[in-house]
Motif scaffolding. Structure first.
Motif, PDB file in Angstrom:
ATOM      1  N   PHE A   1       0.837  -1.206   0.000  1.00  0.00           N
ATOM      2  CA  PHE A   1       0.000   0.000   0.000  1.00  0.00           C
ATOM      3  C   PHE A   1       0.873   1.259   0.000  1.00  0.00           C
ATOM      4  O   PHE A   1       0.610   2.215  -0.731  1.00  0.00           O
ATOM      5  N   ALA A   2       1.908   1.273   0.835  1.00  0.00           N
ATOM      6  CA  ALA A   2       2.799   2.431   0.911  1.00  0.00           C
ATOM      7  C   ALA A   2       3.502   2.659  -0.433  1.00  0.00           C
ATOM      8  O   ALA A   2       3.661   3.807  -0.873  1.00  0.00           O
ATOM      9  N   HIS A   3       3.897   1.587  -1.078  1.00  0.00           N
ATOM     10  CA  HIS A   3       4.533   1.703  -2.400  1.00  0.00           C
ATOM     11  C   HIS A   3       3.560   2.290  -3.423  1.00  0.00           C
ATOM     12  O   HIS A   3       3.929   3.147  -4.224  1.00  0.00           O
ATOM     13  N   TYR A   4       2.310   1.824  -3.396  1.00  0.00           N
ATOM     14  CA  TYR A   4       1.278   2.334  -4.301  1.00  0.00           C
ATOM     15  C   TYR A   4       1.106   3.841  -4.106  1.00  0.00           C
ATOM     16  O   TYR A   4       1.069   4.607  -5.079  1.00  0.00           O
ATOM     17  N   VAL A   5       1.025   4.285  -2.864  1.00  0.00           N
ATOM     18  CA  VAL A   5       0.856   5.713  -2.564  1.00  0.00           C
ATOM     19  C   VAL A   5       2.069   6.507  -3.050  1.00  0.00           C
ATOM     20  O   VAL A   5       1.920   7.561  -3.673  1.00  0.00           O
ATOM     21  N   ALA A   6       3.262   5.994  -2.794  1.00  0.00           N
ATOM     22  CA  ALA A   6       4.479   6.687  -3.228  1.00  0.00           C
ATOM     23  C   ALA A   6       4.533   6.802  -4.748  1.00  0.00           C
ATOM     24  O   ALA A   6       4.879   7.869  -5.287  1.00  0.00           O
ATOM     25  N   GLU A   7       4.185   5.729  -5.452  1.00  0.00           N
ATOM     26  CA  GLU A   7       4.160   5.773  -6.920  1.00  0.00           C
ATOM     27  C   GLU A   7       3.121   6.767  -7.430  1.00  0.00           C
ATOM     28  O   GLU A   7       3.376   7.506  -8.384  1.00  0.00           O
TER      29      GLU A   7
ATOM     30  N   GLN B   1       3.965   9.868  -9.811  1.00  0.00           N
ATOM     31  CA  GLN B   1       3.508   9.867 -11.200  1.00  0.00           C
ATOM     32  C   GLN B   1       2.239  10.672 -11.441  1.00  0.00           C
ATOM     33  O   GLN B   1       1.867  10.888 -12.592  1.00  0.00           O
ATOM     34  N   GLY B   2       1.560  11.075 -10.387  1.00  0.00           N
ATOM     35  CA  GLY B   2       0.307  11.815 -10.527  1.00  0.00           C
ATOM     36  C   GLY B   2      -0.863  10.999 -10.019  1.00  0.00           C
ATOM     37  O   GLY B   2      -1.216   9.981 -10.611  1.00  0.00           O
ATOM     38  N   VAL B   3      -1.465  11.438  -8.926  1.00  0.00           N
ATOM     39  CA  VAL B   3      -2.515  10.663  -8.270  1.00  0.00           C
ATOM     40  C   VAL B   3      -3.736  10.443  -9.154  1.00  0.00           C
ATOM     41  O   VAL B   3      -4.484   9.480  -8.950  1.00  0.00           O
ATOM     42  N   GLU B   4      -3.930  11.290 -10.153  1.00  0.00           N
ATOM     43  CA  GLU B   4      -5.080  11.131 -11.047  1.00  0.00           C
ATOM     44  C   GLU B   4      -5.024   9.827 -11.844  1.00  0.00           C
ATOM     45  O   GLU B   4      -6.039   9.360 -12.352  1.00  0.00           O
ATOM     46  N   HIS B   5      -3.865   9.213 -11.920  1.00  0.00           N
ATOM     47  CA  HIS B   5      -3.689   7.954 -12.651  1.00  0.00           C
ATOM     48  C   HIS B   5      -3.836   6.724 -11.746  1.00  0.00           C
ATOM     49  O   HIS B   5      -3.675   5.593 -12.208  1.00  0.00           O
TER      50      HIS B   5
ATOM     51  N   TRP C   1      -8.167   6.135  -1.070  1.00  0.00           N
ATOM     52  CA  TRP C   1      -8.515   5.040  -0.161  1.00  0.00           C
ATOM     53  C   TRP C   1      -7.251   4.438   0.462  1.00  0.00           C
ATOM     54  O   TRP C   1      -7.174   4.215   1.674  1.00  0.00           O
ATOM     55  N   THR C   2      -6.262   4.184  -0.384  1.00  0.00           N
ATOM     56  CA  THR C   2      -5.029   3.576   0.093  1.00  0.00           C
ATOM     57  C   THR C   2      -4.273   4.517   1.022  1.00  0.00           C
ATOM     58  O   THR C   2      -3.758   4.098   2.068  1.00  0.00           O
ATOM     59  N   LYS C   3      -4.222   5.786   0.680  1.00  0.00           N
ATOM     60  CA  LYS C   3      -3.548   6.781   1.533  1.00  0.00           C
ATOM     61  C   LYS C   3      -4.231   6.853   2.895  1.00  0.00           C
ATOM     62  O   LYS C   3      -3.557   6.895   3.943  1.00  0.00           O
ATOM     63  N   ALA C   4      -5.556   6.866   2.905  1.00  0.00           N
ATOM     64  CA  ALA C   4      -6.301   6.897   4.169  1.00  0.00           C
ATOM     65  C   ALA C   4      -6.027   5.638   4.995  1.00  0.00           C
ATOM     66  O   ALA C   4      -5.923   5.696   6.222  1.00  0.00           O
ATOM     67  N   THR C   5      -5.890   4.510   4.331  1.00  0.00           N
ATOM     68  CA  THR C   5      -5.634   3.248   5.025  1.00  0.00           C
ATOM     69  C   THR C   5      -4.280   3.271   5.724  1.00  0.00           C
ATOM     70  O   THR C   5      -4.183   2.912   6.904  1.00  0.00           O
ATOM     71  N   ILE C   6      -3.234   3.690   5.030  1.00  0.00           N
ATOM     72  CA  ILE C   6      -1.900   3.650   5.653  1.00  0.00           C
ATOM     73  C   ILE C   6      -1.726   4.738   6.707  1.00  0.00           C
ATOM     74  O   ILE C   6      -0.861   4.625   7.570  1.00  0.00           O
ATOM     75  N   ALA C   7      -2.557   5.774   6.662  1.00  0.00           N
ATOM     76  CA  ALA C   7      -2.479   6.847   7.663  1.00  0.00           C
ATOM     77  C   ALA C   7      -3.228   6.502   8.946  1.00  0.00           C
ATOM     78  O   ALA C   7      -3.022   7.147   9.975  1.00  0.00           O
ATOM     79  N   ASP C   8      -4.077   5.502   8.910  1.00  0.00           N
ATOM     80  CA  ASP C   8      -4.898   5.106  10.061  1.00  0.00           C
ATOM     81  C   ASP C   8      -4.112   4.104  10.916  1.00  0.00           C
ATOM     82  O   ASP C   8      -3.813   3.002  10.449  1.00  0.00           O
ATOM     83  N   PRO C   9      -3.780   4.453  12.166  1.00  0.00           N
ATOM     84  CA  PRO C   9      -2.966   3.551  12.994  1.00  0.00           C
ATOM     85  C   PRO C   9      -3.591   2.166  13.222  1.00  0.00           C
ATOM     86  O   PRO C   9      -2.867   1.167  13.277  1.00  0.00           O
TER      87      PRO C   9
END
Length: 141
Positions: free
Chosen positions: A51-57, A61-65, A71-79
Motif C-alpha cells: 500500500f505504501a509503495h502504491y501511494v508513493a508511486e 507519477q500523478g494521483v489522477e492515474h 482510499w489507500t492513503k487513508a488506510t496507511i495513515a490510520d494507525p
C-alpha cells in the motif's frame, strides 16, 4: 464466457514475527513458512508495504492515474488499519499476484497446519471476482 477466476493466498503472521517476515523472510525463525513457500515457488508480500509503495508511486507519477490513491492513503495513515496490514501478507506464486485455483489450493493445504501456531494467525484464499472484493467508499474515490 467470462475470464477464469484467479486466486491469492494471504497470511496473517503473529505480532512476534510480522516485522521479521517483512524485513528478513529467510530468517531461521520463519523456516516453517519459508520451506512451504520454496516448495511452491512463492514469496511473501507485506500488504502495508505494498500500500505504501502504491501511494508513493501515485504521488510520484500523478494521483489522477491511480484510482485507489485516496482510499489507500487513508488506510496507511490510520494507525488501527496500519496495525492490521503490517501483519498481513499476500503470497505471490512464481512472481504472480494471482494464480490458478490449483496452485492456490495446494499452497493453502500445505500452510493450513501452521494456522494457530506461533507463526501464523490466519490463512485465507481470495479470488478475482469483483463481487467478492471490497470497493472503495464513494468519498475516497
Amino acid at each position: 464466457m467470462s475470464e477464469e477466476l484467479r486466486y491469492q493466498i494471504r497470511l496473517n503472521i503473529s505480532d512476534d514475527y510480522a516485522e521479521l517476515a517483512r524485513t528478513d523472510p529467510q530468517n531461521a525463525a520463519l523456516a516453517p513458512i519459508a520451506a512451504i513457500l520454496a516448495k511452491h515457488h512463492a514469496a511473501l508480500s507485506n500488504q502495508f508495504d505494498a500500500f505504501a509503495h502504491y501511494v508513493a508511486e501515485a504521488e510520484k507519477q500523478g494521483v489522477e492515474h491511480f484510482p485507489l490513491y485516496k482510499w489507500t492513503k487513508a488506510t496507511i495513515a490510520d494507525p488501527v488499519k496500519k496495525a492490521k496490514h503490517v501483519k498481513s501478507f499476500s503470497l505471490y506464486v512464481e512472481g504472480e499476484e494471482v494464480y490458478p485455483k490449483a496452485a492456490a489450493d495446494a499452497l493453502e493445504a500445505d500452510l493450513a497446519p501452521l494456522v494457530g501456531g506461533r507463526l501464523v494467525e490466519k490463512l485465507s484464499k481470495h479470488d478475482t471476482d469483483p463481487a467478492h472484493n471490497p470497493q472503495a467508499p464513494a468519498h475516497l474515490r
